[in-house]
Design a protein around this motif. Structure first.
Motif, short mmCIF file in Angstrom:
data_model
loop_
_atom_site.label_atom_id
_atom_site.label_comp_id
_atom_site.label_asym_id
_atom_site.label_seq_id
_atom_site.Cartn_x
_atom_site.Cartn_y
_atom_site.Cartn_z
N ARG A 1 0.46 8.37 -3.53
CA ARG A 1 0.73 8.05 -4.70
C ARG A 1 2.14 7.39 -4.69
O ARG A 1 2.38 6.55 -5.30
CB ARG A 1 0.15 8.50 -5.85
CG ARG A 1 -0.08 7.04 -7.11
CD ARG A 1 -0.86 5.78 -6.70
NE ARG A 1 0.06 4.73 -7.07
CZ ARG A 1 -0.36 4.76 -7.91
NH1 ARG A 1 -1.64 4.38 -8.54
NH2 ARG A 1 -0.17 3.15 -8.67
N HIS A 2 2.86 8.13 -4.48
CA HIS A 2 4.18 7.89 -3.99
C HIS A 2 4.37 7.08 -2.84
O HIS A 2 4.96 6.06 -2.92
CB HIS A 2 5.30 9.66 -3.69
CG HIS A 2 6.89 9.15 -3.88
ND1 HIS A 2 7.20 8.00 -4.79
CD2 HIS A 2 7.65 9.68 -2.96
CE1 HIS A 2 8.56 9.11 -4.20
NE2 HIS A 2 8.75 9.58 -3.16
N TYR A 3 3.83 7.80 -1.91
CA TYR A 3 4.18 7.06 -0.41
C TYR A 3 3.73 5.27 -0.70
O TYR A 3 4.22 4.58 -0.22
CB TYR A 3 3.16 7.83 0.46
CG TYR A 3 3.47 9.48 0.70
CD1 TYR A 3 4.30 9.02 0.65
CD2 TYR A 3 3.04 10.02 1.65
CE1 TYR A 3 5.11 11.19 1.08
CE2 TYR A 3 3.06 10.93 1.93
CZ TYR A 3 4.60 11.54 2.04
OH TYR A 3 4.87 12.70 2.33
N LEU A 4 2.06 5.60 -1.65
CA LEU A 4 1.83 4.31 -1.45
C LEU A 4 2.47 3.50 -2.56
O LEU A 4 2.94 2.20 -2.48
CB LEU A 4 0.42 4.49 -2.37
CG LEU A 4 -0.08 3.16 -2.72
CD1 LEU A 4 -0.67 1.70 -2.09
CD2 LEU A 4 -1.29 3.00 -3.38
N ASP A 5 3.75 4.03 -4.18
CA ASP A 5 3.47 3.53 -4.80
C ASP A 5 5.97 2.75 -4.05
O ASP A 5 5.99 1.77 -4.24
CB ASP A 5 4.26 3.91 -5.39
CG ASP A 5 3.89 4.53 -7.25
OD1 ASP A 5 2.58 3.87 -6.51
OD2 ASP A 5 3.58 5.52 -7.37
N ILE A 6 5.42 3.56 -2.88
CA ILE A 6 6.77 2.32 -2.15
C ILE A 6 6.94 2.08 -1.37
O ILE A 6 7.60 0.97 -1.03
CB ILE A 6 7.69 3.98 -1.28
CG1 ILE A 6 8.03 5.01 -2.17
CG2 ILE A 6 8.16 3.29 0.06
CD1 ILE A 6 8.27 6.22 -1.19
N LEU A 7 5.20 1.56 -0.47
CA LEU A 7 4.94 0.11 -0.07
C LEU A 7 4.95 -0.66 -1.43
O LEU A 7 4.85 -1.93 -0.90
CB LEU A 7 3.95 0.76 0.66
CG LEU A 7 4.02 1.18 1.52
CD1 LEU A 7 2.69 1.94 2.40
CD2 LEU A 7 4.89 1.18 3.30
N CYS A 8 4.13 -1.07 -2.29
CA CYS A 8 3.86 -1.19 -3.29
C CYS A 8 5.58 -1.96 -3.62
O CYS A 8 5.54 -3.66 -4.05
CB CYS A 8 3.48 -1.38 -4.83
SG CYS A 8 1.03 -0.94 -4.16
N ASP A 9 6.68 -1.06 -3.82
CA ASP A 9 7.73 -1.68 -4.43
C ASP A 9 8.25 -2.08 -3.78
O ASP A 9 9.54 -2.91 -4.19
CB ASP A 9 8.17 -0.53 -5.21
CG ASP A 9 8.22 -0.04 -5.75
OD1 ASP A 9 6.89 0.12 -6.84
OD2 ASP A 9 8.18 1.86 -6.49
N ILE B 1 -6.67 -1.99 -2.88
CA ILE B 1 -5.71 -2.11 -1.71
C ILE B 1 -5.16 -3.07 -0.62
O ILE B 1 -6.30 -3.57 -0.21
CB ILE B 1 -5.25 -0.92 -1.43
CG1 ILE B 1 -5.44 0.04 -1.46
CG2 ILE B 1 -3.82 -0.74 0.56
CD1 ILE B 1 -4.08 0.30 -2.39
N TYR B 2 -4.40 -3.86 -0.02
CA TYR B 2 -3.73 -5.12 0.15
C TYR B 2 -2.68 -4.94 1.05
O TYR B 2 -1.61 -5.47 0.24
CB TYR B 2 -4.46 -7.14 -0.26
CG TYR B 2 -5.94 -6.82 -0.97
CD1 TYR B 2 -6.20 -7.62 -0.08
CD2 TYR B 2 -6.06 -6.76 -2.16
CE1 TYR B 2 -7.37 -8.06 -0.46
CE2 TYR B 2 -7.20 -7.52 -2.63
CZ TYR B 2 -8.12 -7.56 -1.51
OH TYR B 2 -9.37 -8.02 -2.38
N PHE B 3 -2.24 -5.46 2.50
CA PHE B 3 -1.32 -6.08 2.92
C PHE B 3 -0.88 -6.92 2.74
O PHE B 3 -1.50 -8.13 2.73
CB PHE B 3 -1.35 -6.17 4.26
CG PHE B 3 -1.35 -4.25 4.76
CD1 PHE B 3 -0.42 -4.13 5.77
CD2 PHE B 3 -1.95 -3.47 4.62
CE1 PHE B 3 -0.44 -2.73 6.33
CE2 PHE B 3 -2.26 -1.77 5.10
CZ PHE B 3 -1.00 -1.70 5.41
#
Length: 286
Positions: free
Chosen positions: A129-137, A161-163
């Motif tokens: 989830r930390h990895y995902l938060d980085i890409l979102c932030d 999830i969307y790019f």
């Protein structure tokens, strides 16, 4: 200062450093403006295929050749992983983050499942989830929240999830041109994400108004806009003449939508039923 007022433009790559160096709180004295990639309103309706394939980063879209656009996006991914993230004090190995980002490309448009990713990487859910938060932030990925209410149905309560940029998605999926995209098994998912981002940007939907809706009985709505008592739904279909589906009827009835728009790449707008219209993506520019 009068008569020559001073204005300051703080660019994204510099702002984290400036904020950290400030000894005072900027609360109430700073405003943030998110600058998304280029949209159809900026590049023109006839360029939707090019925008879809290359994405909306200016140098990628405006490149003289397809190969130049691909090279620029590859360089962006490399620089992001090796320089941007360490510059934000995020100490994650570039190789690990690249594998996660590439794997995430295969889940574009799907329900987020942290446990599945955690098993693949051999780490716990919190790390993933930390990895995902980085890409979102850092505005690379959009986490679309689920909408659920008191209905006599089991509803999906995990996000999708969307790019945010289709060009980056295609680079990580090894899609180089429009012809390859047409035959790729994830073409429909790519269109859904591209059309979703364009719809949000061109219609001015606020972040806190964006949801998707789905039930375990396979009824779903790609994008739900909730603004007070007003509810609008959007479905994204990669078909030049999409038709009415049972899922659309269920969404219109159960969510009490004021209107449902079926967004497609074709040239024609036409009604599909009461309060349901098929509309070309390019018409959203209007």
């Amino acid at each position: 200062r009068r008569p020559l007022p001073a204005k300051f433009l703080v660019l994204g790559s510099a702002s984290p450093d400036l904020i950290r160096q400030s000894s005072e709180s900027l609360a109430g004295r700073i405003s943030y403006h998110e600058l998304p990639p280029l949209s159809l309103t900026e590049v023109g309706r006839n360029n939707w295929k090019k925008l879809w394939v290359r994405g909306g980063f200016p140098r990628s879209f405006l490149a003289a050749k397809e190969i130049s656009s691909q090279d620029w996006r590859r360089d962006l991914v490399k620089t992001y992983l090796e320089r941007e993230l360490p510059g934000l004090d995020l100490r994650i190995p570039a190789g690990t983050m690249r594998r996660f980002w590439t794997m995430l490309a295969h889940y574009h448009g799907q329900i987020w499942n942290s446990s599945e990713f955690a098993r693949s990487f051999g780490v716990n859910d919190k790390t993933i989830r930390h990895y995902l938060d980085i890409l979102c932030d850092t505005f690379m990925v959009r986490l679309l929240r689920p909408w659920h209410e008191n209905l006599a149905k089991r509803q999906v309560k995990s996000p999708k999830i969307y790019f945010r940029d289709s060009g980056i998605l295609h680079s990580l999926s090894a899609i180089e041109n429009f012809n390859q995209l047409q035959t790729h098994p994830r073409c429909g998912a790519s269109w859904e994400g591209f059309a979703l981002e364009q719809t949000i940007h061109m219609t001015g939907i606020m972040e806190d108004q964006c949801y998707f809706w789905a039930t375990h009985q396979e009824a779903e709505l790609d994008l739900l806009r909730v603004h007070g008592a007003q509810r609008e739904g959007f479905e994204f279909k990669y078909s030049h003449s999409p038709g009415l589906t049972p899922s659309m009827r269920v969404a219109l009835r159960d969510l009490k939508l004021n209107h449902l728009w079926v967004v497609h790449p074709g040239p024609n707008r036409y009604p599909l039923g009461d309060n349901i219209d098929a509309v070309p993506l390019t018409d959203l520019c209007k």
